[in-house]
Design an enzyme around this catalytic site. Structure first.
Site, PDB file in Angstrom:
ATOM      1  N   HIS A 197       0.835  -1.211   0.000  1.00 49.63           N
ATOM      2  CA  HIS A 197       0.000   0.000   0.000  1.00 49.63           C
ATOM      3  C   HIS A 197       0.866   1.257   0.000  1.00 49.63           C
ATOM      4  CE1 HIS A 197      -4.064  -1.624   0.184  1.00 49.63           C
ATOM      5  NE2 HIS A 197      -3.584  -2.597   0.925  1.00 49.63           N
ATOM      6  N   GLY A 221      -8.365 -13.134  -6.261  1.00 47.98           N
ATOM      7  CA  GLY A 221      -8.671 -12.493  -4.977  1.00 47.98           C
ATOM      8  C   GLY A 221      -7.741 -12.919  -3.861  1.00 47.98           C
ATOM      9  N   GLY A 270      -4.526 -11.931  -3.544  1.00 49.14           N
ATOM     10  CA  GLY A 270      -3.435 -10.990  -3.317  1.00 49.14           C
ATOM     11  C   GLY A 270      -2.204 -11.337  -4.126  1.00 49.14           C
ATOM     12  N   ASP A 294       1.751  -3.978  -9.616  1.00 46.65           N
ATOM     13  CA  ASP A 294       1.466  -5.327 -10.109  1.00 46.65           C
ATOM     14  C   ASP A 294       1.769  -5.468 -11.594  1.00 46.65           C
ATOM     15  OD1 ASP A 294       0.551  -5.516  -7.556  1.00 46.65           O
ATOM     16  OD2 ASP A 294      -1.568  -5.504  -8.083  1.00 46.65           O
TER      17      ASP A 294
END
Ligand code: GLA
Length: 445
Positions: free
Chosen positions: A42, A135, A137, A194
């Site tokens: 993050h 989903g 990660g 990503d």
């Protein structure tokens, strides 16, 4: 692991028929890997530092270019076919998986990428097949976006090369286009990490990326005697998208408030409304555009003035950036234990300050840390479920795999048992290898 071209070819034949494939216009394959982020969670959308590596789970697209602008896609994972024209690309509420492909096509067209690099836009028949768990990660979305981009460009006559010398989009340009597709077409305000790692990954290395400048370095991982072990909690949260976007807004609010406080301190008037006077329409005259511009000392000095939630979010981002810098230095100098300790700190910060962990992730991390030979354990990716990543000594891997998932959880749970945080997938632990970034794939893998 990793998807085999044979399976894709079979699915292609069953769906579209292979009898008519001319030798020179046969089935071609591209692949793009998922990733595990080792440190720097993050931080990307605050222009910070990240340190992910590509893994041996990927999305493969087998495609045959068409003479027209029709796209027919078969998802082997969903067992669904969709079709659309490149002249009109709409969001598909029924087959949501196809929106990643649609989004990338729409962004490539919007910026005339194919024309700019001398290609001719063509549709395709294609099969999409992946083994990056969704989903979890591990970035199945970015893998699908990047594979879609390579297939669309490939069908239109443009081969993407790492060192492109201008004849194809560079990996950084392509990563930005895929990110734009996810931000604007799919609606998730993700950062750039990503897509960058899916394109730039290298066997044996992690990507030390500065998300402000796009500058990067592939840092060899001293993984001799160590393994990366993933624990998938099996938890998939519907809330992920809204919570993710909210964290991003909270960081932006933090930047605005910190800018105002620092300006006031410096005796400057708060910057005027956009378009009034000479001030820029974002940031502040102190030059604070994102949390990357706020030093630890500045933050410590003013944090009491921030609303408590905003202060926590900012503290995480500032601390996490410091951890990436320390972690990269530790690995460069072979100090894997220190890197593991930083992974642990990162988890605590994501749990307590950024509040993106959940009970299942915390439990897996705690259990992992009781096993000897675990250097570090943390949640990875956006959070609220999905996976933990663990740095484990080779000799401890079998004990880890046997013990880390609590007995009785090796089965899918009924949704009702867990309410919103349903264990919709079976919790499991598995070893991943560090893999190469996206590119064309030869048949026969
Ligand atoms: C998701 C996003 C990334 C990044 C991570 C959290 O994977 O796609 O851009 O923000 O979450 O680090």
């Amino acid at each position: 692991m990793a998807v085999s071209t044979t399976g894709v070819e079979l699915a292609f034949g069953n769906t579209f028929g292979i009898g008519s494939i001319a030798e020179d216009d046969g089935l071609r394959f591209v692949r793009a890997p998922g990733r595990v982020n080792l440190l720097g969670e993050h931080t990307d959308y605050s222009e910070g530092f990240v340190f992910p590596c590509a893994i041996d789970l990927d999305v493969v697209i087998g495609f045959r270019p068409r003479q027209d602008r029709l796209v027919r896609l078969y998802s082997a994972d969903y067992d669904e076919v969709v079709g659309f024209s490149l002249d009109r690309i709409d969001y598909d509420t029924e087959h949501k998986w196809s929106n990643y492909f649609r989004g990338v096509a729409s962004v490539l067209l919007k910026h005339d990428i194919i024309g700019r690099y001398g290609g001719t836009l063509r549709g395709m028949d294609a099969v999409v097949k992946g083994d990056v768990p969704e989903g979890a990660g591990l970035s199945s979305s970015a893998a699908l976006e990047v594979a879609s981009a390579l297939a669309l460009l490939g069908a239109s006559g443009i081969e993407v090369r790492r060192a492109s010398a201008g004849e194809s989009p560079s990996p950084v340009e392509l990563a930005r286009l895929c990110q734009e597709a996810e931000n604007d077409f799919v609606g998730v305000k993700c950062g750039i990490m990503d897509q960058m790692i899916s394109l730039l990954g290298q066997v044996g290395s992690a990507l030390f990326l500065d998300c402000r400048t796009g500058a990067y370095e592939l840092v060899p991982l001293p993984l001799k005697g160590l393994k990366l072990v993933m624990c998938d909690t099996g938890v998939r949260r519907g809330l992920l998208q809204s919570e993710y976007n909210r964290r991003r807004e909270e960081c932006e609010a933090g930047v605005r408030l910190i800018g105002e406080i620092l300006e006031e301190r410096a005796g400057l008037a708060p910057h005027p409304e956009p378009g009034v006077g000479a001030a820029p329409d974002h940031g502040t005259s102190r030059g604070i555009q994102t949390l990357r511009d706020v030093s630890r000392a500045e933050f410590e000095d003013i944090k009491e003035k921030l609303p408590p939630v905003i202060a926590k979010r900012c503290a995480h981002v500032i601390g996490e950036n410091e951890r990436v810098l320390k972690g990269v230095d530790a690995l460069r100098n072979g100090r894997a234990e220190e890197f593991g300790a930083l992974m642990n700190e990162s988890h605590e910060s994501l749990r307590d300050l950024y509040e993106v962990s959940c009970e299942a992730l915390d439990t897996m991390v705690e259990r992992a840390r009781t096993i000897p030979g675990v250097l570090g354990a943390r949640m990875t990716g956006a959070g609220f479920g999905g996976c933990t990543v663990n740095l484990v000594r080779e000799e401890s891997v079998s004990q880890f795999l046997a013990e880390v998932i609590p007995q009785g959880q090796h089965r899918a749970k009924d949704k009702h048992e867990f309410g919103d945080s349903a264990f919709s997938h079976v919790p499991r632990a598995f070893v991943v290898e560090v893999a190469e970034g996206a590119g064309p794939l030869n048949a026969g893998r």
